[in-house]
Design a protein around this motif. Structure first.
Motif, mmCIF file in Angstrom:
data_model
loop_
_atom_site.group_PDB
_atom_site.id
_atom_site.type_symbol
_atom_site.label_atom_id
_atom_site.label_comp_id
_atom_site.label_asym_id
_atom_site.label_seq_id
_atom_site.Cartn_x
_atom_site.Cartn_y
_atom_site.Cartn_z
ATOM 1 N N TYR A 286 13.793 1.997 -32.971
ATOM 2 C CA TYR A 286 12.550 1.362 -32.529
ATOM 3 C C TYR A 286 12.490 1.296 -31.004
ATOM 4 C CZ TYR A 286 8.584 -1.879 -32.638
ATOM 5 O OH TYR A 286 7.361 -2.469 -32.466
ATOM 6 N N THR B 126 11.349 4.579 -29.828
ATOM 7 C CA THR B 126 9.917 4.730 -30.091
ATOM 8 C C THR B 126 9.092 3.974 -29.062
ATOM 9 O OG1 THR B 126 10.356 4.954 -32.449
ATOM 10 C CG2 THR B 126 8.116 4.398 -31.824
ATOM 11 N N ARG C 269 9.130 -2.128 -38.924
ATOM 12 C CA ARG C 269 10.203 -1.325 -38.337
ATOM 13 C C ARG C 269 11.516 -2.075 -38.270
ATOM 14 N NH1 ARG C 269 8.800 3.409 -35.286
ATOM 15 N NH2 ARG C 269 6.556 3.708 -35.340
#
Length: 146
Positions: free
Chosen positions: A41, A44, A142
């Protein structure tokens, strides 16, 4: 009928106690998966750069924020689970008490009412645990580890 409910409650209680004692290995595995998901994450967030507040944080700050958010999410999910189990047990006992006075119809109505109330509690607690994370721009899905 009552004997079957008593047996089901006893088996449920034994299952809860057994799962409580076998938590150690499962918790270590869950922590490892959580750390991998936090790392993914973080990449990302850095790649997309959508949330300026999160993107402006250093890697250490972002990792700490996401790990603590994931831990808080897990703790609140466990708390919600225990509240629902306790509410279900109380609902079954109340339905049995009503069923002894009013019969099968009263038992069914009490269980239906309890199911609606427990569903509402579940939805309320679920939204309440997601709101602080969503307000910061963190995607809850997530961080969730099943």
């Amino acid at each position: 009928m009552v004997a079957l409910l008593e047996i089901a409650l006893a088996l449920g209680l034994i299952g809860l106690v057994g799962s409580y004692f076998l938590r150690g290995r499962r918790d270590a595995e869950r922590q490892e998966v959580t750390e991998r998901r936090v790392e993914a994450y973080m990449h990302t967030i850095r790649r997309e750069g959508g949330n300026s507040e999160l993107a402006a944080m250093s890697d250490l700050e972002l990792r700490d924020l996401l790990l603590s958010s994931a831990r808080n999410l897990r703790v609140q999910a466990e708390r919600r689970w225990y509240i629902l189990i306790g509410g279900s047990a109380a609902a079954v006992l109340a339905a049995i008490a009503i069923g002894t006075e009013e019969g099968t119809r009263g038992f069914g109505i009490a269980l239906l009412l309890a199911a609606v109330v427990l569903y509402g509690i579940n939805e309320f607690l679920g939204r309440r645990m997601r709101e602080p994370l969503t307000a910061r721009g963190i995607d809850v899905e997530r961080l969730r580890v099943e």
